[in-house]
Design a protein around this motif. Structure first.
Motif, PDB file in Angstrom:
ATOM      1  N   ASN A 289       0.973  -1.215   0.024  1.00 21.42           N
ATOM      2  CA  ASN A 289       0.071  -0.013  -0.190  1.00 21.42           C
ATOM      3  C   ASN A 289       0.801   1.075   0.071  1.00 21.42           C
TER       4      ASN A 289
ATOM      5  N   SER B 159      -4.503  -1.962   3.439  1.00 24.72           N
ATOM      6  CA  SER B 159      -5.182  -0.886   3.062  1.00 24.72           C
ATOM      7  C   SER B 159      -4.390   0.269   2.481  1.00 24.72           C
TER       8      SER B 159
ATOM      9  N   ALA C 161      -6.593   2.939   1.828  1.00 21.49           N
ATOM     10  CA  ALA C 161      -7.232   3.977   2.410  1.00 21.49           C
ATOM     11  C   ALA C 161      -6.609   4.128   3.846  1.00 21.49           C
ATOM     12  N   ASN C 162      -6.117   3.363   4.649  1.00 23.42           N
ATOM     13  CA  ASN C 162      -5.273   3.687   5.769  1.00 23.42           C
ATOM     14  C   ASN C 162      -4.106   2.859   5.724  1.00 23.42           C
ATOM     15  N   ASP C 163      -3.045   3.483   5.204  1.00 20.85           N
ATOM     16  CA  ASP C 163      -1.682   2.866   4.993  1.00 20.85           C
ATOM     17  C   ASP C 163      -1.074   2.255   6.220  1.00 20.85           C
TER      18      ASP C 163
ATOM     19  N   GLU D 291     -13.616  -0.033   2.478  1.00 17.36           N
ATOM     20  CA  GLU D 291     -12.966   1.046   2.420  1.00 17.36           C
ATOM     21  C   GLU D 291     -11.753   1.087   1.376  1.00 17.36           C
ATOM     22  N   GLN D 292     -11.355  -0.288   1.350  1.00 16.41           N
ATOM     23  CA  GLN D 292     -10.168  -0.545   0.368  1.00 16.41           C
ATOM     24  C   GLN D 292     -10.767  -0.796  -1.111  1.00 16.41           C
TER      25      GLN D 292
ATOM     26  N   ALA E  76     -11.187   2.841  -2.119  1.00 19.26           N
ATOM     27  CA  ALA E  76      -9.979   3.586  -2.391  1.00 19.26           C
ATOM     28  C   ALA E  76      -9.510   3.122  -3.979  1.00 19.26           C
ATOM     29  N   TRP E  77      -9.667   1.741  -3.843  1.00 19.82           N
ATOM     30  CA  TRP E  77      -9.049   1.017  -5.234  1.00 19.82           C
ATOM     31  C   TRP E  77      -9.877   1.700  -6.503  1.00 19.82           C
TER      32      TRP E  77
ATOM     33  N   THR F 152     -11.334   4.682  -7.112  1.00 18.22           N
ATOM     34  CA  THR F 152     -10.767   5.738  -7.254  1.00 18.22           C
ATOM     35  C   THR F 152      -9.389   5.820  -7.980  1.00 18.22           C
TER      36      THR F 152
ATOM     37  N   THR G 131       2.467   5.482  -3.553  1.00 16.66           N
ATOM     38  CA  THR G 131       1.276   6.493  -3.568  1.00 16.66           C
ATOM     39  C   THR G 131       1.530   7.926  -3.498  1.00 16.66           C
TER      40      THR G 131
END
Length: 773
Positions: free
Chosen positions: A33, A143, A145-147, A295-296, A299-300, A302, A333
């Protein structure tokens, strides 16, 4: 070449378990991530051939250089991205019999990497030596969304038996790098804690003293009823475990959830690590596995909206490009300018996992078009922050007066590569960094970057090139001796065409950039002049003299640029004459034989013609392409994509497609027989370049996008989104036509098939090859 991965648009799928392919699959199914990542090792114990790998970005160890003899200028160490604590480990015993796929009869094995939603799923049925049969399904993700969070759900079911099931859920910090030079372990234990919030193991790297805490909370359920998990009373160095033991009847389900966090002293004071880890774990547990996975998925979604490429009519090509895009987004990222892109990302340890010139030459174009502007900007700021180290690196080799030599391999800006022909001679890396600054400014229009960061870097690089050449009385020109170009199958050569061409360009561009900054921000320019002790008239004049008078080897008879002095003295054998049994030559031939051959790992000349294509007409490009392509074995992962782009420019669709497939499926099909070491992350950006710059013919000229597309015969169409100066354009290419949608609230001027189109806000234009507007 292997061919066991099933072709599927959004998934990488392996059916059936072959232990001989396991290390390849561990690479292919890796997860990450941008902050941490992991090879696709099994959660349960495995005594077969495996490369265990868990990695935390930016944490490294200066492993002492190992060479046969020492030379002045050698780096003291080779930085290694460290194999870190294994957080997902499970030891599962049924009536004291260990579940180990190396010791079981395995059926119904399936491994699937879901690229659309960003998770790895595995299922199998195993028959233990006792005849007991069990079924397992496991799903895990890191994740984005929260790395700071990773999660695992492991489901266990007995099929033909009852018994006592024992589960040990552990964190194992007693790990080592496969590539350790002296078989040394790089971690010391700092502390361990177990309480209701979870298990926490803190480790510290030797020498560099990074501290990393791995925190895990384990939840176990039997038929949806939660079981009591207790701390393992056994004391073991660098290891923590939790235990649960339960009677299980035939057909009953056990669900194991592990939520994990890795935090490092890069971002927190060591004293804060445990408290912060507990806070993150508690919040993640409250959300639960399903909510974290949702959430994952979002985020993916996007990520894919910004950077997906859709290919119609060719599933193998579609799968390949998504796999490459997926791995690039897992690796970097852009959130932290201290981080960069290792050639293996989080998938292996080869090359030390450190930063190479690949980032600037191959990855920058991908992130420019598929991510917010600050992502590629941060990649360049990373180099600016290492400028002082680059100057120190040059000083160690005898350069002075602010000359900067950026490292071939680095973690902190200091050179740490220990092969002399690369450390001392593969200096074209300096030019790739300068070109990336130019490419970034050209694409984004962000001239402010030159003022804030770029010009200082360019001055240091220009000073290096000025000192690296020498005047030849014999030629009455400047020459550059003793270098290695991108083609590493030639060492210690004189007048490498690519390196000399790049040096001359860098000298010109540094002076041009100085003029831009002086005009746009005189006060900042004055600061830079003072800070760098720039002698404008003297230095600019010297740079111009070198650029105008550098020797560029050329053969008049063949009409080609010579890779270096004496290249035509070699026996000119073609790759088509090489027996298949002799390839890859880097695994079949002695190094002496390779160096004396004309075979090319990666074509230097074509790399230069790709960078500076506007300087060469099509006939010159064609002559050089035909000559060098026929001698190139493509044993560098970075090679095929450049050939694909140039073949597309030459309207050779067959070769363009052939090279695209080679670069796109390099790892999926294990072309070079080295995927087990980890994936070729940086060359994956070349796959994207092959489509967008190759097949779509996208360029930026005079601040405007241009497209000269063609459609491979194997495809019905392809489409992608391009972020350009704040606008997200939608592009679709069909046979001899292209559709572009402009969703922006402004007019966009785009050149298509050499015609200028003015696309109003919210409008769509369809352009046809050969149609004049």
């Amino acid at each position: 070449m292997k061919n066991y991965i099933q072709a599927e648009e959004w998934n990488i799928i392996e059916e059936g378990f072959d232990p001989h392919l396991n290390k390849i699959s561990e690479s292919l199914f890796s997860l990450g991530n941008g902050r941490m990542g992991q090879r696709a090792n099994f959660e349960e114990s495995y005594s077969g051939d495996t490369l265990q790998g868990n990695y935390v970005a930016g944490v490294y160890y200066p492993d002492k250089t190992r060479v046969g003899w020492w030379k002045n200028g050698y780096p003291e160490y080779f930085a290694k991205v460290l194999n870190a604590a294994n957080w997902m480990g499970l030891s599962i015993k049924l009536d004291n019999e260990e579940l180990d796929l190396n010791l079981c009869k395995v059926t119904d094995f399936r491994r699937q990497l879901n690229m659309k939603e960003g998770y790895l799923e595995r299922s199998f049925t195993a028959e233990l030596k006792s005849g007991k049969q069990v079924m397992v399904t496991a799903k895990r993700f890191f994740s984005i969304a929260n790395d700071e969070v990773a999660a695992l759900h492991y489901q266990f079911k007995t099929l033909n038996c009852s018994g006592k099931l024992s589960v040990s859920s552990f964190i194992d910090g007693d790990v080592k790098n496969q590539d350790s030079n002296y078989d040394e372990k790089f971690w010391d234990e700092v502390s361990r804690t177990q309480n209701e919030s979870g298990s926490y193991l803190t480790m510290r790297t030797k020498k560099t003293e990074f501290e990393v805490i791995t925190g895990v909370k384990t939840l176990v359920f039997k038929n949806n009823d939660q079981l009591q998990v207790t701390a393992d009373p056994a004391v073991k160095d660098k290891y923590l475990a939790e235990l649960v033991s339960v009677d299980i009847a035939e057909g009953e389900l056990i669900d194991i959830y592990k939520i994990a966090t890795n935090l490092s002293s890069q971002n927190l004071a060591p004293a804060e690590l445990t408290e912060k880890a507990a806070e993150i774990l508690n919040a993640a547990i409250l959300k639960g596995f399903s909510a974290l996975l949702e959430e994952q998925t979002a985020a993916w979604a996007t990520k894919w909206e910004e950077g997906d490429i859709i290919i119609e009519g060719d599933i193998a090509a579609q799968q390949a490009i998504r796999f490459n895009i997926f791995q690039l987004n897992q690796t970097y990222t852009g959130k932290d300018a201290r981080l960069n892109i290792g050639p293996k990302g989080f998938t292996g340890e080869k090359y030390g996992g450190s930063t190479y010139w690949d980032t600037e030459a191959y990855c920058i174009p991908f992130y420019l078009s598929t991510a917010p502007q600050e992502v590629s900007r941060n990649l360049l700021i990373y180099r600016y922050k290492h400028l002082e180290k680059a100057i120190e690196n040059a000083q160690k080799l005898g350069f002075d007066k602010g000359a900067a030599l950026y490292p071939m391999v680095t973690m902190n800006g200091e050179e740490c590569h220990n092969e002399w022909e690369i450390t001392f001679e593969e200096i074209h890396r300096n030019g790739a960094i300068a070109f990336a600054i130019f490419n970034y400014v050209r694409y984004t229009g962000d001239q402010v970057y030159l003022q804030e960061y770029g010009l200082e870097v360019l001055i240091g690089i220009a000073r290096f090139w000025k000192q690296r050449v020498n005047w030849s009385d014999a030629r009455q020109q400047y020459v550059m001796l003793g270098v290695t170009g991108p083609n590493e199958y030639e060492n210690n050569v004189n007048n490498n065409w690519y390196t000399n061409t790049l040096a001359a360009w860098c000298l010109r561009y540094a002076a041009e950039a100085a003029a831009i900054v002086k005009k746009e921000d005189p006060a900042r320019y004055a600061e830079i002049v003072k800070k760098t002790s720039l002698q404008e008239e003297e230095e600019f004049g010297a740079w111009k003299s070198v650029a105008e008078n550098i020797y560029l080897p050329y053969d008049e008879e063949k009409g080609i640029f010579l890779q270096q002095d004496g290249f035509l003295d070699k026996e000119q054998t073609l790759v088509s004459e090489l027996p298949v049994s002799q390839r890859p030559i880097n695994q079949k031939w002695s190094w002496d034989r390779i160096l004396r051959s004309c075979f090319i790992k990666q074509a230097d000349v074509l790399q230069g013609m790709y960078f500076f294509e506007d300087n060469y007409d099509l006939e010159s490009l064609r002559r050089n392409f035909d000559f060098y392509e026929s001698r190139t074995v493509h044993e560098s992962s970075l090679s095929p994509c450049v050939h694909s782009i140039l073949a597309a420019k030459l309207n050779d669709g067959e070769k363009a497609y052939e090279f695209y497939l080679r670069t796109a499926r390099l790892d999926l099909d294990d072309y070079n027989n080295d995927t087990e070491d980890g994936l070729h992350i940086t060359s994956m950006a070349g796959t994207w370049m092959s489509i967008v710059e190759g097949f779509a013919g996208m360029r930026v000229r005079n601040g405007k996008l241009s497209f000269t597309p063609f459609l491979p015969e194997e495809w019905n169409s392809f489409s992608f989104n391009i972020g350009f100066r704040g606008v997200q354009l939608k592009v679709k290419v069909k046979k001899e036509e292209i559709t572009i949608v402009n969703p922006a609230k402004e007019l966009m001027d785009i050149n298509i098939f050499s015609q200028l189109y003015n696309i109003p806000e919210g409008e769509t234009v369809i352009a046809y090859k050969g149609l004049t507007v």
